[in-house]
Write a protein that holds these residues in place. Structure first.
Motif, short mmCIF file in Angstrom:
data_model
loop_
_atom_site.label_atom_id
_atom_site.label_comp_id
_atom_site.label_asym_id
_atom_site.label_seq_id
_atom_site.Cartn_x
_atom_site.Cartn_y
_atom_site.Cartn_z
N GLU A 33 0.83 -1.20 0.00
CA GLU A 33 0.00 0.00 0.00
C GLU A 33 0.87 1.26 0.00
O GLU A 33 0.57 2.24 -0.67
N SER A 34 1.96 1.22 0.75
CA SER A 34 2.87 2.36 0.80
C SER A 34 3.52 2.61 -0.56
O SER A 34 3.66 3.74 -0.99
N ARG A 35 3.88 1.52 -1.22
CA ARG A 35 4.56 1.65 -2.53
C ARG A 35 3.60 1.98 -3.67
O ARG A 35 4.04 2.28 -4.77
N SER A 36 2.28 1.91 -3.40
CA SER A 36 1.30 2.08 -4.47
C SER A 36 0.92 3.53 -4.73
O SER A 36 0.16 3.80 -5.66
N VAL A 37 1.39 4.46 -3.92
CA VAL A 37 0.98 5.85 -4.08
C VAL A 37 2.17 6.77 -4.26
O VAL A 37 3.30 6.42 -3.94
N GLY A 38 1.87 7.95 -4.75
CA GLY A 38 2.90 8.97 -4.88
C GLY A 38 3.30 9.22 -6.31
O GLY A 38 2.74 8.66 -7.25
N VAL A 39 4.30 10.04 -6.45
CA VAL A 39 4.84 10.41 -7.76
C VAL A 39 6.27 9.92 -7.82
O VAL A 39 7.06 10.16 -6.91
N GLU A 103 -9.99 6.53 5.48
CA GLU A 103 -9.29 5.39 6.08
C GLU A 103 -8.41 4.65 5.07
O GLU A 103 -7.28 4.29 5.39
N ASP A 104 -8.92 4.38 3.89
CA ASP A 104 -8.15 3.63 2.88
C ASP A 104 -7.93 4.46 1.62
O ASP A 104 -7.86 3.93 0.52
N SER A 105 -7.82 5.76 1.79
CA SER A 105 -7.67 6.64 0.62
C SER A 105 -6.22 6.79 0.21
O SER A 105 -5.30 6.62 1.01
N ARG A 106 -6.01 7.11 -1.05
CA ARG A 106 -4.66 7.41 -1.55
C ARG A 106 -4.10 8.62 -0.80
O ARG A 106 -2.91 8.70 -0.53
N TRP A 107 -4.98 9.56 -0.45
CA TRP A 107 -4.57 10.76 0.29
C TRP A 107 -3.91 10.37 1.60
O TRP A 107 -2.82 10.85 1.93
N ARG A 108 -4.55 9.48 2.37
CA ARG A 108 -3.98 9.05 3.65
C ARG A 108 -2.69 8.26 3.43
O ARG A 108 -1.70 8.48 4.13
N ARG A 109 -2.68 7.36 2.46
CA ARG A 109 -1.48 6.55 2.22
C ARG A 109 -0.30 7.43 1.84
O ARG A 109 0.83 7.20 2.26
N SER A 110 -0.56 8.44 1.05
CA SER A 110 0.51 9.37 0.67
C SER A 110 1.06 10.11 1.88
O SER A 110 2.27 10.22 2.08
N LEU A 111 0.16 10.62 2.71
CA LEU A 111 0.60 11.31 3.93
C LEU A 111 1.41 10.38 4.84
O LEU A 111 2.40 10.79 5.44
N MET A 112 0.99 9.14 4.93
CA MET A 112 1.70 8.19 5.78
C MET A 112 3.12 7.94 5.28
O MET A 112 4.03 7.72 6.07
N ASN A 113 3.32 7.99 3.96
CA ASN A 113 4.68 7.87 3.43
C ASN A 113 5.57 9.00 3.94
O ASN A 113 6.78 8.85 4.04
N TRP A 114 4.96 10.13 4.27
CA TRP A 114 5.68 11.29 4.78
C TRP A 114 5.65 11.35 6.31
O TRP A 114 5.97 12.36 6.92
N GLY A 115 5.23 10.23 6.94
CA GLY A 115 5.30 10.13 8.39
C GLY A 115 4.11 10.67 9.15
O GLY A 115 4.16 10.79 10.37
N HIS A 116 3.02 10.99 8.45
CA HIS A 116 1.85 11.55 9.12
C HIS A 116 0.62 10.69 8.85
O HIS A 116 0.21 10.53 7.70
N ASP A 117 0.03 10.14 9.92
CA ASP A 117 -1.22 9.41 9.78
C ASP A 117 -2.35 10.33 10.25
O ASP A 117 -2.47 10.62 11.44
#
Length: 121
Positions: A33-39, A103-117
């Motif tokens: 899930e972490s690897r599935s989002v972002g640019v 909860e399962d949005s790309r928006w949240r997953r992207s933020l979590m990659n940057w250390g913020h849930d």
């Protein structure tokens, strides 16, 4: 070398922005899930776990390293990245989806990659 008085502000803002522990972030970065989002570095949008590392995923790896350092060992590059993280988190939080569950949005997953849930807020 940066001004050490400014550094305390940067550290405080970084602590506010990064609400995941190093262990939580490390576990998250290991997921598909972490690897599935972002640019990706070339600007292409990630649509799955295959392909190059996203900018956010790479940032998460750097955040884990920063969280593992003693304050005295932080260097100018660390402080520059801490500023970048703080700016990203602030901008991205302002883009919270209004109509979809987060909860399962790309928006949240992207933020979590940057250390913020955002569910911890």
């Amino acid at each position: 070398m940066t001004n050490r008085n400014d550094d305390s502000d940067v550290r405080a803002e970084f602590r506010d922005a990064v609400n995941m522990t190093a262990a939580e972030l490390r576990r998250w970065l290991a997921t598909d899930e972490s690897r599935s989002v972002g640019v990706a570095g070339g600007g292409s949008t990630k649509s799955g776990p295959a392909g190059g590392e996203s900018v956010g995923h790479e940032s998460g790896t750097r955040i884990v390293a920063i969280l593992g350092k003693r304050q005295a060992d932080l260097d100018d590059e660390d402080y520059a990245h801490m500023r970048k993280v703080t700016g990203y988190v602030k901008r991205h939080l302002a883009q919270r989806p209004k109509k979809e569950p987060v909860e399962d949005s790309r928006w949240r997953r992207s933020l979590m990659n940057w250390g913020h849930d955002p569910l911890k807020d």
